[in-house]
Design an enzyme around this catalytic site. Structure first.
Site, PDB file in Angstrom:
ATOM      1  N   GLY A   1       0.777  -1.234   0.000  1.00 38.47           N
ATOM      2  CA  GLY A   1       0.000   0.000   0.000  1.00 38.47           C
ATOM      3  C   GLY A   1       0.810   1.286   0.000  1.00 38.47           C
ATOM      4  O   GLY A   1       0.357   2.309  -0.497  1.00 38.47           O
TER       5      GLY A   1
ATOM      6  N   GLU B   1       4.001   4.327   6.023  1.00 43.30           N
ATOM      7  CA  GLU B   1       2.770   3.524   5.944  1.00 43.30           C
ATOM      8  C   GLU B   1       1.737   4.221   5.078  1.00 43.30           C
ATOM      9  O   GLU B   1       1.706   5.454   5.008  1.00 43.30           O
ATOM     10  CB  GLU B   1       2.166   3.374   7.353  1.00 43.30           C
ATOM     11  CG  GLU B   1       2.744   2.236   8.165  1.00 43.30           C
ATOM     12  CD  GLU B   1       2.047   0.911   7.918  1.00 43.30           C
ATOM     13  OE1 GLU B   1       1.341   0.778   6.881  1.00 43.30           O
ATOM     14  OE2 GLU B   1       2.194   0.011   8.752  1.00 43.30           O
ATOM     15  N   ASP B   2       0.844   3.450   4.490  1.00 42.53           N
ATOM     16  CA  ASP B   2      -0.282   4.018   3.758  1.00 42.53           C
ATOM     17  C   ASP B   2      -1.385   4.431   4.719  1.00 42.53           C
ATOM     18  O   ASP B   2      -1.887   5.546   4.679  1.00 42.53           O
ATOM     19  CB  ASP B   2      -0.818   3.022   2.721  1.00 42.53           C
ATOM     20  CG  ASP B   2      -1.046   1.620   3.304  1.00 42.53           C
ATOM     21  OD1 ASP B   2      -0.731   1.382   4.491  1.00 42.53           O
ATOM     22  OD2 ASP B   2      -1.549   0.756   2.574  1.00 42.53           O
TER      23      ASP B   2
ATOM     24  N   ASP C   1      -5.037   1.678  10.858  1.00 39.77           N
ATOM     25  CA  ASP C   1      -6.432   1.463  11.246  1.00 39.77           C
ATOM     26  C   ASP C   1      -6.467   1.059  12.717  1.00 39.77           C
ATOM     27  O   ASP C   1      -6.552   1.897  13.606  1.00 39.77           O
ATOM     28  CB  ASP C   1      -7.026   0.404  10.314  1.00 39.77           C
ATOM     29  CG  ASP C   1      -8.498   0.161  10.574  1.00 39.77           C
ATOM     30  OD1 ASP C   1      -9.063   0.803  11.467  1.00 39.77           O
ATOM     31  OD2 ASP C   1      -9.088  -0.687   9.881  1.00 39.77           O
TER      32      ASP C   1
ATOM     33  N   LYS D   1      -6.946   6.299  10.824  1.00 40.68           N
ATOM     34  CA  LYS D   1      -8.359   6.182  11.195  1.00 40.68           C
ATOM     35  C   LYS D   1      -8.526   6.391  12.703  1.00 40.68           C
ATOM     36  O   LYS D   1      -7.574   6.228  13.460  1.00 40.68           O
ATOM     37  CB  LYS D   1      -8.874   4.806  10.786  1.00 40.68           C
ATOM     38  CG  LYS D   1      -9.077   4.675   9.285  1.00 40.68           C
ATOM     39  CD  LYS D   1      -9.751   3.364   8.962  1.00 40.68           C
ATOM     40  CE  LYS D   1     -10.034   3.235   7.493  1.00 40.68           C
ATOM     41  NZ  LYS D   1     -10.625   1.926   7.178  1.00 40.68           N
TER      42      LYS D   1
ATOM     43  N   PHE E   1     -14.006   2.276   4.733  1.00 45.58           N
ATOM     44  CA  PHE E   1     -13.001   1.569   3.944  1.00 45.58           C
ATOM     45  C   PHE E   1     -12.692   2.389   2.697  1.00 45.58           C
ATOM     46  O   PHE E   1     -13.577   2.679   1.896  1.00 45.58           O
ATOM     47  CB  PHE E   1     -13.499   0.177   3.558  1.00 45.58           C
ATOM     48  CG  PHE E   1     -12.408  -0.675   2.986  1.00 45.58           C
ATOM     49  CD1 PHE E   1     -11.506  -1.316   3.818  1.00 45.58           C
ATOM     50  CD2 PHE E   1     -12.265  -0.819   1.610  1.00 45.58           C
ATOM     51  CE1 PHE E   1     -10.472  -2.085   3.299  1.00 45.58           C
ATOM     52  CE2 PHE E   1     -11.232  -1.588   1.078  1.00 45.58           C
ATOM     53  CZ  PHE E   1     -10.342  -2.221   1.929  1.00 45.58           C
ATOM     54  N   VAL E   2     -11.428   2.768   2.557  1.00 43.63           N
ATOM     55  CA  VAL E   2     -11.029   3.606   1.426  1.00 43.63           C
ATOM     56  C   VAL E   2     -10.077   2.864   0.494  1.00 43.63           C
ATOM     57  O   VAL E   2      -9.401   1.917   0.904  1.00 43.63           O
ATOM     58  CB  VAL E   2     -10.356   4.921   1.907  1.00 43.63           C
ATOM     59  CG1 VAL E   2     -11.349   5.829   2.582  1.00 43.63           C
ATOM     60  CG2 VAL E   2      -9.170   4.637   2.812  1.00 43.63           C
TER      61      VAL E   2
ATOM     62  N   ASP F   1      -5.769  -0.879  -1.808  1.00 44.71           N
ATOM     63  CA  ASP F   1      -6.545  -1.746  -2.702  1.00 44.71           C
ATOM     64  C   ASP F   1      -7.821  -2.260  -2.069  1.00 44.71           C
ATOM     65  O   ASP F   1      -8.012  -2.213  -0.848  1.00 44.71           O
ATOM     66  CB  ASP F   1      -5.708  -2.964  -3.104  1.00 44.71           C
ATOM     67  CG  ASP F   1      -5.622  -3.991  -1.959  1.00 44.71           C
ATOM     68  OD1 ASP F   1      -5.304  -3.594  -0.819  1.00 44.71           O
ATOM     69  OD2 ASP F   1      -5.911  -5.181  -2.190  1.00 44.71           O
TER      70      ASP F   1
ATOM     71  N   ARG G   1      -5.432   0.289  -6.669  1.00 48.77           N
ATOM     72  CA  ARG G   1      -4.166   0.843  -6.170  1.00 48.77           C
ATOM     73  C   ARG G   1      -3.686   1.995  -7.056  1.00 48.77           C
ATOM     74  O   ARG G   1      -3.036   2.922  -6.581  1.00 48.77           O
ATOM     75  CB  ARG G   1      -3.077  -0.240  -6.143  1.00 48.77           C
ATOM     76  CG  ARG G   1      -3.260  -1.288  -5.042  1.00 48.77           C
ATOM     77  CD  ARG G   1      -1.967  -2.075  -4.881  1.00 48.77           C
ATOM     78  NE  ARG G   1      -2.139  -3.332  -4.188  1.00 48.77           N
ATOM     79  CZ  ARG G   1      -2.152  -3.476  -2.850  1.00 48.77           C
ATOM     80  NH1 ARG G   1      -2.015  -2.428  -2.082  1.00 48.77           N
ATOM     81  NH2 ARG G   1      -2.303  -4.664  -2.307  1.00 48.77           N
TER      82      ARG G   1
HETATM   83  P1  5GP Z   1      -4.123  -2.096  11.045  1.00 44.74           P
HETATM   84  O1  5GP Z   1      -3.177  -3.166  11.437  1.00 44.74           O
HETATM   85  O2  5GP Z   1      -3.672  -0.714  11.440  1.00 44.74           O
HETATM   86  O3  5GP Z   1      -5.526  -2.388  11.465  1.00 44.74           O
HETATM   87  O4  5GP Z   1      -4.239  -2.152   9.475  1.00 44.74           O
HETATM   88  C1  5GP Z   1      -3.264  -1.661   8.632  1.00 44.74           C
HETATM   89  C2  5GP Z   1      -3.428  -2.227   7.245  1.00 44.74           C
HETATM   90  O5  5GP Z   1      -4.790  -2.580   6.969  1.00 44.74           O
HETATM   91  C3  5GP Z   1      -3.058  -1.214   6.205  1.00 44.74           C
HETATM   92  O6  5GP Z   1      -1.687  -1.233   5.908  1.00 44.74           O
HETATM   93  C4  5GP Z   1      -3.929  -1.615   5.028  1.00 44.74           C
HETATM   94  O7  5GP Z   1      -3.288  -2.611   4.287  1.00 44.74           O
HETATM   95  C5  5GP Z   1      -5.173  -2.208   5.678  1.00 44.74           C
HETATM   96  N1  5GP Z   1      -6.271  -1.228   5.773  1.00 44.74           N
HETATM   97  C6  5GP Z   1      -6.766  -0.644   6.893  1.00 44.74           C
HETATM   98  N2  5GP Z   1      -7.773   0.193   6.604  1.00 44.74           N
HETATM   99  C7  5GP Z   1      -7.927   0.144   5.255  1.00 44.74           C
HETATM  100  C8  5GP Z   1      -8.799   0.818   4.337  1.00 44.74           C
HETATM  101  O8  5GP Z   1      -9.661   1.645   4.659  1.00 44.74           O
HETATM  102  N3  5GP Z   1      -8.631   0.513   3.025  1.00 44.74           N
HETATM  103  C9  5GP Z   1      -7.696  -0.377   2.579  1.00 44.74           C
HETATM  104  N4  5GP Z   1      -7.636  -0.584   1.264  1.00 44.74           N
HETATM  105  N5  5GP Z   1      -6.857  -1.023   3.420  1.00 44.74           N
HETATM  106  C10 5GP Z   1      -6.974  -0.767   4.744  1.00 44.74           C
END
Ligand code: 5GP
Length: 183
Positions: A48, A103-104, A107, A135, A156-157, A163, A169
């Site tokens: 991402g 990081e992208d 969450d 988020k 969810f974006v 993706d 992407r």
């Molecule tokens: P976390 O471990 O912080 O919950 O999740 C991080 C990863 O979840 C991100 O690097 C991404 O790959 C995925 N992710 C979390 N939220 C989103 C979202 O809104 N859209 C997409 N496409 N991926 C997300």
């Protein structure tokens, strides 16, 4: 591609390409100031962070090293699997280096906290985090994120590297995915 090329798959454009570029350039200037006189290694989290890493790194008016890690996250769904594992490790020895993880999106913060504790065990001089998107839930976690592009609502974006089932992407903007795409 642009939002118009994905029909009605987006309910809303959350961030335009221009907004992303402007903020990325601002943060790049902060990074230049913060790391003045220090060597810096950018660690991009695949897949991402590819777009933001490429644009942020090119906004920097200084040398940086760049390396990549791949970590398992969401698979093809839209909610966290809770499973974190390294799919591709760094090629660089980070011992004694100033590391900036790129990081992208953050969450739950699960992926990031795993990654940071893993990197900490390798003896870097410092470790900080840059994320394009964050988020609400992530703001409650104990992990310190120094550079945040945008705080966004808990939808969810997709786009600009993010993706859904490996699609979107290459969208230039970030948008909210319409429920009809994944339901
Ligand atoms: P976390 O471990 O912080 O919950 O999740 C991080 C990863 O979840 C991100 O690097 C991404 O790959 C995925 N992710 C979390 N939220 C989103 C979202 O809104 N859209 C997409 N496409 N991926 C997300």
């Amino acid at each position: 591609m642009e939002a118009e090329h994905v029909d009605d798959d987006l309910t809303e454009v959350v961030l335009t390409e221009e907004q992303i570029q402007r903020r990325t350039t601002e943060l790049a200037q902060e990074i230049e100031r913060d790391y003045a006189g220090k060597e810096l290694l950018l660690v991009g989290v695949l897949r991402g962070a590819v777009m933001v890493m490429a644009d942020m790194a090119r906004s920097l008016k200084r040398h940086v090293e760049m390396d990549w890690m791949a970590i398992s996250s969401y698979g093809t769904g839209t909610s966290s699997s809770g499973v974190v594992r390294i799919l591709k490790d760094l090629d660089t020895d980070i011992n004694g280096k100033h590391v900036l993880v790129v990081e992208d999106i953050i969450d739950t913060g699960l992926t990031l906290s795993y990654l940071l504790s893993n990197l900490a065990s390798r003896g870097p001089a410092s470790t900080e985090v840059f994320t394009l998107l964050r988020k609400p839930e992530a703001q409650r976690m104990a992990v310190k994120v120094k550079y945040v592009g945008f705080d966004i609502p808990n939808d969810f974006v997709v786009g600009y590297g993010l993706d859904y089932a490996e699609r979107y992407r290459n969208l230039r903007c970030v948008g909210t995915l319409a429920p009809h795409v994944y339901s």
